[in-house]
Design a protein around this motif. Structure first.
Motif, short mmCIF file in Angstrom:
data_model
loop_
_atom_site.label_atom_id
_atom_site.label_comp_id
_atom_site.label_asym_id
_atom_site.label_seq_id
_atom_site.Cartn_x
_atom_site.Cartn_y
_atom_site.Cartn_z
N VAL A 1 17.33 -52.55 -4.83
CA VAL A 1 17.24 -51.30 -5.57
C VAL A 1 16.90 -50.15 -4.64
CG1 VAL A 1 16.03 -50.07 -7.39
CG2 VAL A 1 16.60 -52.47 -7.69
N ILE A 2 15.82 -50.29 -3.90
CA ILE A 2 15.36 -49.23 -3.02
C ILE A 2 15.98 -49.39 -1.63
CG2 ILE A 2 13.35 -48.17 -1.93
CD1 ILE A 2 11.71 -49.04 -4.35
N ARG A 3 16.75 -48.41 -1.21
CA ARG A 3 17.43 -48.46 0.09
C ARG A 3 16.67 -47.70 1.16
NH1 ARG A 3 22.62 -50.50 -0.24
NH2 ARG A 3 22.64 -51.93 -2.02
N LEU A 4 15.87 -46.72 0.77
CA LEU A 4 15.10 -45.93 1.73
C LEU A 4 13.86 -45.40 1.02
CD1 LEU A 4 16.33 -43.34 4.30
CD2 LEU A 4 14.56 -42.68 2.66
N SER A 5 12.74 -45.46 1.74
CA SER A 5 11.50 -44.94 1.15
C SER A 5 10.62 -44.38 2.26
CB SER A 5 10.76 -46.05 0.39
OG SER A 5 9.55 -45.57 -0.13
N ASN A 6 10.28 -43.10 2.14
CA ASN A 6 9.33 -42.50 3.06
C ASN A 6 8.45 -41.54 2.28
OD1 ASN A 6 10.75 -39.96 2.85
ND2 ASN A 6 12.26 -40.75 4.32
N GLU A 7 7.63 -40.77 2.98
CA GLU A 7 6.66 -39.93 2.28
C GLU A 7 7.30 -38.76 1.53
OE1 GLU A 7 5.45 -37.04 6.06
OE2 GLU A 7 4.01 -38.47 5.22
N ASP A 8 8.57 -38.46 1.85
CA ASP A 8 9.23 -37.31 1.22
C ASP A 8 10.22 -37.67 0.12
OD1 ASP A 8 7.97 -35.31 2.82
OD2 ASP A 8 9.27 -35.90 4.48
N ASN A 9 10.81 -38.85 0.19
CA ASN A 9 11.78 -39.21 -0.85
C ASN A 9 12.04 -40.70 -0.90
OD1 ASN A 9 13.37 -39.13 1.60
ND2 ASN A 9 15.18 -39.18 0.29
N VAL A 10 12.65 -41.09 -2.00
CA VAL A 10 13.08 -42.48 -2.22
C VAL A 10 14.55 -42.45 -2.59
CG1 VAL A 10 12.87 -44.50 -3.71
CG2 VAL A 10 10.81 -43.34 -2.92
N ILE A 11 15.33 -43.30 -1.94
CA ILE A 11 16.75 -43.43 -2.29
C ILE A 11 16.98 -44.84 -2.80
CG2 ILE A 11 19.11 -43.43 -1.41
CD1 ILE A 11 18.29 -41.32 0.61
N GLY A 12 17.56 -44.94 -3.98
CA GLY A 12 17.81 -46.24 -4.59
C GLY A 12 19.22 -46.34 -5.12
N LYS B 1 7.91 -47.85 -8.66
CA LYS B 1 7.64 -48.81 -9.74
C LYS B 1 8.71 -48.68 -10.83
CE LYS B 1 3.40 -49.00 -11.12
NZ LYS B 1 2.12 -48.67 -11.82
N TRP B 2 9.06 -47.45 -11.17
CA TRP B 2 10.09 -47.21 -12.20
C TRP B 2 11.44 -47.76 -11.76
CZ3 TRP B 2 14.56 -44.15 -11.91
CH2 TRP B 2 15.23 -43.95 -13.12
N LEU B 3 11.82 -47.56 -10.52
CA LEU B 3 13.09 -48.09 -10.01
C LEU B 3 13.14 -49.61 -10.13
CD1 LEU B 3 13.63 -45.91 -6.81
CD2 LEU B 3 15.19 -46.06 -8.75
N ALA B 4 12.07 -50.27 -9.73
CA ALA B 4 12.03 -51.73 -9.76
C ALA B 4 12.11 -52.28 -11.19
CB ALA B 4 10.75 -52.23 -9.09
N LEU B 5 11.48 -51.59 -12.13
CA LEU B 5 11.49 -52.05 -13.52
C LEU B 5 12.79 -51.69 -14.24
CD1 LEU B 5 7.85 -51.08 -14.59
CD2 LEU B 5 8.74 -53.39 -14.16
N THR B 6 13.39 -50.57 -13.87
CA THR B 6 14.59 -50.10 -14.57
C THR B 6 15.84 -50.83 -14.14
OG1 THR B 6 13.61 -47.90 -14.78
CG2 THR B 6 15.98 -48.06 -15.11
#
Length: 208
Positions: free
Chosen positions: A62-73, A50-55
């Motif tokens: 913005v978000i290039r990878l998202s799984n249960e362990d990490n988010v890369i943006g 949520k913070w990445l999308a708003l910032t």
């Protein structure tokens, strides 16, 4: 009472500085920090996305990878940079790698690149702490190598071969490099604090 608590969190956040790291071979910058937070892993992931999308609302991806362990943006910002008597806007692009576990998260800023109207091709941001007149040419050759087969590369190598690199140019490059490093470090501090505060506020909102 809640406003006092939030204010104290803001003041605390700015002490959560990211540690600067410099690649000793390629002189590339990165910033890394591990932060504790009273949230479980899934909550950190949800609020981070949520913070990445708003910032970074200007970015289409913005978000290039998202799984249960990490988010890369991916993020970017624009800052005016002074070079000699000129001031011009520079766009800085970077990658955020955010890994999380219950009660803490690791925040990494890396792969910084810069571009402007004069050099629209993105090139890495370099930082060599001991840059001086004696090692400047070797450093210049390294950085020019990232331009590929461009006219700028040819012009730069030609100037080196003909001994046209002046002391004033070296000093200006050193000052500009320090300025860019400080600009990035300031932005990283603000973003790190912003994410930390956003996560803490999400916890406060649970108890409203």
């Amino acid at each position: 009472m809640k406003y006092i608590l939030i204010l104290s969190l803001v003041m605390f956040n700015f002490s959560n500085a990211q540690k600067i790291k410099i690649d000793s071979t390629n002189y590339l910058l990165s910033f890394e920090g591990i932060h504790e937070i009273d949230l479980i892993k899934s909550e950190i992931k949800k609020e981070t996305e949520k913070w990445l999308a708003l910032t970074f609302t200007d970015s289409k991806e913005v978000i290039r990878l998202s799984n249960e362990d990490n988010v890369i943006g991916k993020g970017s910002f624009v800052e005016n940079i002074k070079s000699g008597k000129y001031i011009f806007p520079v766009t800085f692009d970077f990658v955020l790698d955010i890994a999380f576990k219950d009660g803490r998260y690791k925040l990494v800023f890396k792969d910084f690149q810069q571009r402007n109207t004069a050099v629209p091709q993105p090139i890495p941001v370099f930082y060599k702490p001991d840059l001086n007149k004696d090692n400047y040419i070797d450093f210049m050759v390294l950085t020019l190598g990232y331009l590929g087969n461009s006219e700028l590369l040819k012009m730069g190598l030609e100037r080196i071969e003909k001994g046209k690199v002046k002391d004033s140019e070296i000093q200006n490059s050193i000052e500009m490099m320090e300025q860019i490093k400080q600009v990035i470090q300031n932005k990283v501090t603000v973003l790190s604090s912003s994410l930390n505060l956003s996560l803490k506020k999400s916890k406060l909102n649970e108890d409203w």
